[in-house]
Design a protein around this motif. Structure first.
Motif, mmCIF file in Angstrom:
data_model
loop_
_atom_site.group_PDB
_atom_site.id
_atom_site.type_symbol
_atom_site.label_atom_id
_atom_site.label_comp_id
_atom_site.label_asym_id
_atom_site.label_seq_id
_atom_site.Cartn_x
_atom_site.Cartn_y
_atom_site.Cartn_z
ATOM 1 N N GLN A 28 -4.680 -9.330 -1.520
ATOM 2 C CA GLN A 28 -4.712 -7.998 -2.110
ATOM 3 C C GLN A 28 -5.343 -8.048 -3.488
ATOM 4 N N PHE A 29 -6.430 -7.307 -3.648
ATOM 5 C CA PHE A 29 -7.061 -7.165 -4.953
ATOM 6 C C PHE A 29 -6.464 -5.955 -5.667
ATOM 7 N N PRO A 30 -6.505 -5.956 -6.996
ATOM 8 C CA PRO A 30 -5.938 -4.829 -7.754
ATOM 9 C C PRO A 30 -6.526 -3.491 -7.307
ATOM 10 N N GLY A 31 -5.657 -2.527 -7.086
ATOM 11 C CA GLY A 31 -6.097 -1.204 -6.697
ATOM 12 C C GLY A 31 -6.433 -1.047 -5.224
ATOM 13 N N LYS A 32 -6.227 -2.100 -4.470
ATOM 14 C CA LYS A 32 -6.540 -2.063 -3.033
ATOM 15 C C LYS A 32 -5.297 -2.398 -2.220
ATOM 16 N N GLY A 33 -5.338 -2.038 -0.929
ATOM 17 C CA GLY A 33 -4.276 -2.482 -0.055
ATOM 18 C C GLY A 33 -4.524 -3.907 0.408
ATOM 19 N N PRO A 34 -3.485 -4.600 0.870
ATOM 20 C CA PRO A 34 -3.678 -5.952 1.400
ATOM 21 C C PRO A 34 -4.596 -5.942 2.609
ATOM 22 N N SER A 42 -3.677 10.170 1.263
ATOM 23 C CA SER A 42 -4.297 11.344 0.648
ATOM 24 C C SER A 42 -4.171 11.364 -0.867
ATOM 25 N N SER A 43 -3.073 10.837 -1.401
ATOM 26 C CA SER A 43 -2.879 10.890 -2.846
ATOM 27 C C SER A 43 -2.840 9.479 -3.410
ATOM 28 N N ARG A 44 -3.707 9.164 -4.334
ATOM 29 C CA ARG A 44 -3.691 7.833 -4.956
ATOM 30 C C ARG A 44 -2.656 7.751 -6.071
ATOM 31 N N TYR A 45 -2.504 8.868 -6.808
ATOM 32 C CA TYR A 45 -1.566 8.901 -7.917
ATOM 33 C C TYR A 45 -0.799 10.222 -7.877
ATOM 34 N N MET A 67 4.673 1.739 -5.829
ATOM 35 C CA MET A 67 3.439 1.849 -5.046
ATOM 36 C C MET A 67 3.843 1.918 -3.573
ATOM 37 N N TYR A 68 3.315 2.908 -2.873
ATOM 38 C CA TYR A 68 3.618 3.074 -1.452
ATOM 39 C C TYR A 68 2.359 2.793 -0.638
ATOM 40 N N LEU A 69 2.512 1.930 0.341
ATOM 41 C CA LEU A 69 1.392 1.515 1.184
ATOM 42 C C LEU A 69 1.652 1.896 2.629
#
Lengths: 114, 115
Positions: free
Chosen positions: A38-44, B7-10, B88-90
């Motif tokens: 996982q890079f910063p700002g990205k998903g794994p 849909s929402s990053r922040y 953070m939600y993935l």
């Protein structure tokens, strides 16, 4: 109860060095062991994976070593580069799981200094 | 390429507000997942779904609910947001079946701050 234990939590390596991240598990029903990057700002994203019928799998500079009897597996990054700086997660999946649920380690933040 | 879109990053919400986090995947995957990521705690599974209108609790479902009305869409709902849900939600999706590796495809995440 943590199904997969990962260490270290953070790792700093010089450019060109070898990065090693270790994981251990208890559940013998696990039959698939992937590593996610996982890079910063990205998903794994899936990096490399291994099944327990082999002891090692290599893809480029990335190698998984698997020790079934010890219930341990590790990721080796050879010739580490600054672009490898990321968070790495090991994971495991139950044999026969149609749901594909993965159990993740807590992650290792790797920093490679130039 | 598989694409999982959140849909929402922040988002910034206030305590007690109802929060919806939306996730859409375009690869016809049966399985969808919601994870929460916190430093030092890794990826913790909140809920997952293996079919439309089906859902299963993960490891930390308290304070959350989910909805899957269509195969491609999986929503995470915080009925009454609290500050300890700042995270953070993935979202992720994968193919169903033992013959598959179960590779998870993740979205880029939604960073929620609850004030």
């Amino acid at each position: 109860q943590q199904q997969v234990k990962q260490s270290p939590q953070s790792l700093i390596v010089q450019k060109g060095g070898i990065s090693i991240i270790n994981c251990a598990y208890e559940n013998t029903a696990f039959d698939y062991f992937p590593w996610y990057q996982q890079f910063p700002g990205k998903g794994p994203a899936l990096l490399i994976a291994i099944r327990p019928d082999v002891s090692e799998k290599k893809e480029g500079r990335f190698t998984i070593s698997f020790n079934k009897s010890a219930k341990q597996f590790s990721l080796h990054i050879m010739d580490s580069q600054p672009g490898d700086s990321a968070t790495y997660f090991c994971a495991a999946r139950n044999r026969g799981s149609t749901l594909g649920r993965l159990y993740f380690g807590r992650g290792t933040q790797l920093t490679v200094w130039p | 390429d598989v694409k999982v879109t959140q849909s929402s990053r922040y988002l910034v919400k206030r305590t007690g507000e109802k929060v919806f986090l939306e996730c859409v995947q375009d690869m016809d995957h049966e399985n969808m997942f919601w994870y929460r990521q916190d430093p030092g705690l890794g990826l913790r599974l909140i809920y997952f779904s293996y079919d439309v209108k089906m859902k299963e609790k993960g490891d930390i479902p308290e304070g959350y609910s989910v909805s899957r009305e269509k195969k491609e869409r999986f929503s995470l709902i915080l009925e009454s947001a609290s500050t300890n849900q700042t995270s953070m939600y993935l979202c992720a999706s994968s193919l169903w079946g033992t013959g598959n590796t179960g590779e998870l495809f993740f979205g880029e995440g939604s960073r929620l701050t609850v004030l």
